[in-house]
Write a protein that holds these residues in place. Structure first.
Motif, PDB file in Angstrom:
ATOM      1  N   TYR A 109      -9.586  -6.554 -19.670  1.00  0.00           N
ATOM      2  CA  TYR A 109      -8.341  -6.129 -19.024  1.00  0.00           C
ATOM      3  C   TYR A 109      -8.686  -5.266 -17.821  1.00  0.00           C
ATOM      4  O   TYR A 109      -9.328  -4.223 -17.960  1.00  0.00           O
ATOM      5  N   HIS A 110      -8.278  -5.730 -16.660  1.00  0.00           N
ATOM      6  CA  HIS A 110      -8.513  -5.007 -15.414  1.00  0.00           C
ATOM      7  C   HIS A 110      -7.148  -4.611 -14.866  1.00  0.00           C
ATOM      8  O   HIS A 110      -6.274  -5.472 -14.694  1.00  0.00           O
ATOM      9  N   VAL A 111      -6.952  -3.309 -14.643  1.00  0.00           N
ATOM     10  CA  VAL A 111      -5.658  -2.785 -14.193  1.00  0.00           C
ATOM     11  C   VAL A 111      -5.864  -2.107 -12.839  1.00  0.00           C
ATOM     12  O   VAL A 111      -6.151  -0.911 -12.768  1.00  0.00           O
ATOM     13  N   PRO A 112      -5.771  -2.866 -11.737  1.00  0.00           N
ATOM     14  CA  PRO A 112      -5.946  -2.291 -10.410  1.00  0.00           C
ATOM     15  C   PRO A 112      -4.715  -1.503  -9.978  1.00  0.00           C
ATOM     16  O   PRO A 112      -3.598  -1.775 -10.434  1.00  0.00           O
TER      17      PRO A 112
ATOM     18  N   SER B   3       1.551   0.083  -6.497  1.00  0.00           N
ATOM     19  CA  SER B   3       1.771  -1.215  -7.093  1.00  0.00           C
ATOM     20  C   SER B   3       0.581  -1.513  -7.986  1.00  0.00           C
ATOM     21  O   SER B   3      -0.532  -1.027  -7.755  1.00  0.00           O
ATOM     22  N   THR B   4       0.817  -2.328  -9.009  1.00  0.00           N
ATOM     23  CA  THR B   4      -0.268  -2.690  -9.927  1.00  0.00           C
ATOM     24  C   THR B   4      -0.018  -4.092 -10.466  1.00  0.00           C
ATOM     25  O   THR B   4       1.066  -4.666 -10.256  1.00  0.00           O
ATOM     26  N   TYR B   5      -1.006  -4.630 -11.138  1.00  0.00           N
ATOM     27  CA  TYR B   5      -0.900  -5.947 -11.746  1.00  0.00           C
ATOM     28  C   TYR B   5      -2.014  -6.102 -12.760  1.00  0.00           C
ATOM     29  O   TYR B   5      -2.941  -5.281 -12.795  1.00  0.00           O
ATOM     30  N   ARG B   6      -1.942  -7.114 -13.593  1.00  0.00           N
ATOM     31  CA  ARG B   6      -3.031  -7.377 -14.539  1.00  0.00           C
ATOM     32  C   ARG B   6      -4.046  -8.269 -13.846  1.00  0.00           C
ATOM     33  O   ARG B   6      -3.770  -9.410 -13.496  1.00  0.00           O
ATOM     34  N   GLY B   7      -5.202  -7.728 -13.649  1.00  0.00           N
ATOM     35  CA  GLY B   7      -6.282  -8.488 -13.034  1.00  0.00           C
ATOM     36  C   GLY B   7      -7.153  -9.138 -14.079  1.00  0.00           C
ATOM     37  O   GLY B   7      -6.856  -9.124 -15.268  1.00  0.00           O
TER      38      GLY B   7
END
Length: 106
Positions: free
Chosen positions: A89-92, A101-105
């Motif tokens: 799980y990468h959370v940038p 802003s963010t998204y699931r990377g």
């Protein structure tokens, strides 16, 4: 593994030296790991990942104070749930002094 990367979009560079804390929801939010982003704005939490609800707190106030930048948000909490422990799980975080802003990377 849970990891993050912070980009300060106001200057187009990684946000180095930002404190990040990882919490899990267990009745209340409980801190399970913390660290500071490296020169490339990256940090990986080395703790065991379990199914559950998590939150990363990005301590952006300290970052903008140290860079002497006017800002609005004190910290940036990003809450998410993990249902599959067999993936990364990468959370940038894309941050600037007045928004994020963010998204699931991956």
């Amino acid at each position: 593994m849970i990891s993050t990367h912070i980009l300060d979009t106001s200057i187009g560079n990684p946000a180095a030296g930002v404190k990040v804390t990882l919490e899990i929801l267990d009745g209340d939010w409980k801190e399970i790991a913390s660290g500071v982003t490296n020169d490339d704005g990256r940090f990986a939490f080395e703790n065991e990942v379990k199914i559950g609800k998590y939150r990363i707190n990005f301590h952006t106030e300290e970052y903008f104070e140290k860079t002497k930048t006017e800002y609005f948000f004190l910290e940036t909490p990003v809450a998410f749930h993990i249902t599959n422990i067999n993936r990364k799980y990468h959370v940038p975080l894309l941050v600037n002094p007045f928004g994020y802003s963010t998204y699931r990377g991956s």
